[in-house]
Design a protein around this motif. Structure first.
Motif, PDB file in Angstrom:
ATOM      1  N   ASP A 154       0.866  -1.183   0.000  1.00 41.21           N
ATOM      2  CA  ASP A 154       0.000   0.000   0.000  1.00 41.21           C
ATOM      3  C   ASP A 154       0.899   1.229   0.000  1.00 41.21           C
ATOM      4  O   ASP A 154       1.545   1.557   1.003  1.00 41.21           O
ATOM      5  N   GLU A 155       0.949   1.915  -1.132  1.00 42.77           N
ATOM      6  CA  GLU A 155       1.866   3.044  -1.281  1.00 42.77           C
ATOM      7  C   GLU A 155       1.485   4.227  -0.396  1.00 42.77           C
ATOM      8  O   GLU A 155       2.291   5.159  -0.217  1.00 42.77           O
ATOM      9  N   THR A 156       0.281   4.217   0.186  1.00 39.70           N
ATOM     10  CA  THR A 156      -0.133   5.324   1.047  1.00 39.70           C
ATOM     11  C   THR A 156       0.320   5.129   2.492  1.00 39.70           C
ATOM     12  O   THR A 156       0.187   6.051   3.302  1.00 39.70           O
ATOM     13  N   GLU A 157       0.823   3.961   2.825  1.00 40.77           N
ATOM     14  CA  GLU A 157       1.242   3.729   4.205  1.00 40.77           C
ATOM     15  C   GLU A 157       2.583   4.401   4.472  1.00 40.77           C
ATOM     16  O   GLU A 157       3.439   4.512   3.595  1.00 40.77           O
ATOM     17  N   THR A 158       2.778   4.801   5.705  1.00 41.37           N
ATOM     18  CA  THR A 158       3.911   5.636   6.086  1.00 41.37           C
ATOM     19  C   THR A 158       4.919   4.856   6.925  1.00 41.37           C
ATOM     20  O   THR A 158       4.604   3.807   7.501  1.00 41.37           O
ATOM     21  N   PRO A 159       6.143   5.381   7.039  1.00 43.43           N
ATOM     22  CA  PRO A 159       7.122   4.755   7.935  1.00 43.43           C
ATOM     23  C   PRO A 159       6.641   4.681   9.377  1.00 43.43           C
ATOM     24  O   PRO A 159       7.038   3.773  10.116  1.00 43.43           O
ATOM     25  N   GLU A 160       5.790   5.620   9.804  1.00 40.90           N
ATOM     26  CA  GLU A 160       5.268   5.571  11.166  1.00 40.90           C
ATOM     27  C   GLU A 160       4.451   4.297  11.383  1.00 40.90           C
ATOM     28  O   GLU A 160       4.545   3.652  12.437  1.00 40.90           O
ATOM     29  N   LEU A 185       9.262  -2.149   5.774  1.00 41.50           N
ATOM     30  CA  LEU A 185       9.496  -1.134   4.756  1.00 41.50           C
ATOM     31  C   LEU A 185       8.198  -0.624   4.149  1.00 41.50           C
ATOM     32  O   LEU A 185       7.177  -1.318   4.130  1.00 41.50           O
ATOM     33  N   THR A 186       8.257   0.597   3.639  1.00 40.05           N
ATOM     34  CA  THR A 186       7.200   1.178   2.813  1.00 40.05           C
ATOM     35  C   THR A 186       7.865   1.729   1.560  1.00 40.05           C
ATOM     36  O   THR A 186       9.099   1.873   1.512  1.00 40.05           O
TER      37      THR A 186
END
Length: 308
Positions: A154-160, A185-186
């Motif tokens: 999911d490209e919208t997910e963040t490192p947080e 990883l994202t």
């Protein structure tokens, strides 16, 4: 005076019995399959899901469909196993701190790659939860002998979100593996698709969720895909053998040949099976050979004692 223990007639008779028994074993080997079946786990068996929970919906091909999927959405999801194919190690992702990192920096040893997305409440969580259950107990050590990477598709997910997942599973393991043994990883969509397409892992976004296969794969240090393991239930035997298979010569030739002789991968059941017939037949034939050698040597010794 004749030897009271072993005579020539008894020796010849035992030799004939040994030969007949050996022929019988060979006939059984030719008539029987090369490997025996053993109980297999199924990813779609609700009783074997992590924590006793079942996914909201899961097909027999271990594809996970989230309940909010639109009924008329075109779904083209599958997993084509590209065994022996390389993944592109020059792809760049973001680590848990948001720093750019290339796969080549992580895939320096046999590596488990789990395509997931961190907001998934069901099978992605179950798969990673079962990895967390198994990893601390393996004889091979994550971060030393092999690497583990979860990569969000999911490209919208963040490192947080990635860091939150890392903290969750490390807490479940009581920090039982090295701090850098399992990375989360994202990345951007282009890099995500380059990786998943190379692995034959095809998913599709449906509204805010995904339809996706439930599997992870093991690659060698040079990035070649060595094995896929399916479902949310991780068997230590399957994982260990797949990691040994991916070590590509770092294990001695004798050990590798012994593993391949004793176990075979069943592509239909997606698991390793123990070659019980092959191993037991080898043990029987070895015993017969030792027994025959004892009879021959014993007969020669008796004949020598008689001549004396």
């Amino acid at each position: 005076m004749k030897n009271p223990v072993i005579t020539k007639a008894s020796t010849d008779h035992l030799k004939r019995l040994t030969a007949h028994f050996g022929l019988l074993i060979c006939a059984l080997l030719l008539a029987a399959p090369a490997r025996a079946s053993m109980p297999q786990h199924r990813a779609d068996d609700p009783s074997q899901m992590h924590g006793g929970h079942t996914p909201a919906a899961q097909t027999e091909t271990t594809e996970h469909v989230h309940p909010v999927a639109a009924p008329d959405a075109p779904v083209k999801v599958d997993l084509e196993e590209h065994l022996g194919a390389p993944i592109p190690l020059d792809l760049e992702f973001r680590d848990e701190q948001g720093r750019p990192i290339r796969l080549a920096e992580l895939v320096t040893r046999p590596t488990i790659i789990a395509p997931v997305y961190y907001r998934c409440p069901n099978v992605c969580h179950f798969l990673q939860g079962d990895l967390a259950r198994v990893l601390p107990d393996l004889k091979l050590k994550a971060g030393e002998d092999f690497q583990v990477i979860s990569i969000s598709f999911d490209e919208t997910e963040t490192p947080e979100l990635a860091k939150r997942s890392r903290d969750t599973y490390y807490a479940a393991m009581n920090d039982g593996i090295a701090a850098d043994g399992w990375r989360f990883l994202t990345g951007d969509l282009d890099n995500i698709l380059a990786l998943t397409d190379a692995a034959g892992y095809h998913f599709q976004r449906v509204n805010s969720d995904f339809v996706h296969p439930v599997a992870f794969f093991i690659v060698a240090a040079d990035g070649r895909i060595m094995r896929y393991l399916h479902g949310t239930r991780v068997l230590p035997k399957d994982l260990t053998l797949a990691l040994y298979e991916a070590r590509e010569g770092r294990v001695g030739t004798t050990i590798r040949k012994m593993v391949q002789f004793c176990f075979s991968f069943d592509p239909e059941q997606k698991t390793y099976v123990f070659n019980i017939l092959r191993v037991s037949a080898t043990a029987i034939l070895a015993t017969l050979a030792i027994f025959a050698a004892f009879l021959i040597l014993g007969g020669r010794r008796a004949k020598k004692d008689k001549n004396l």
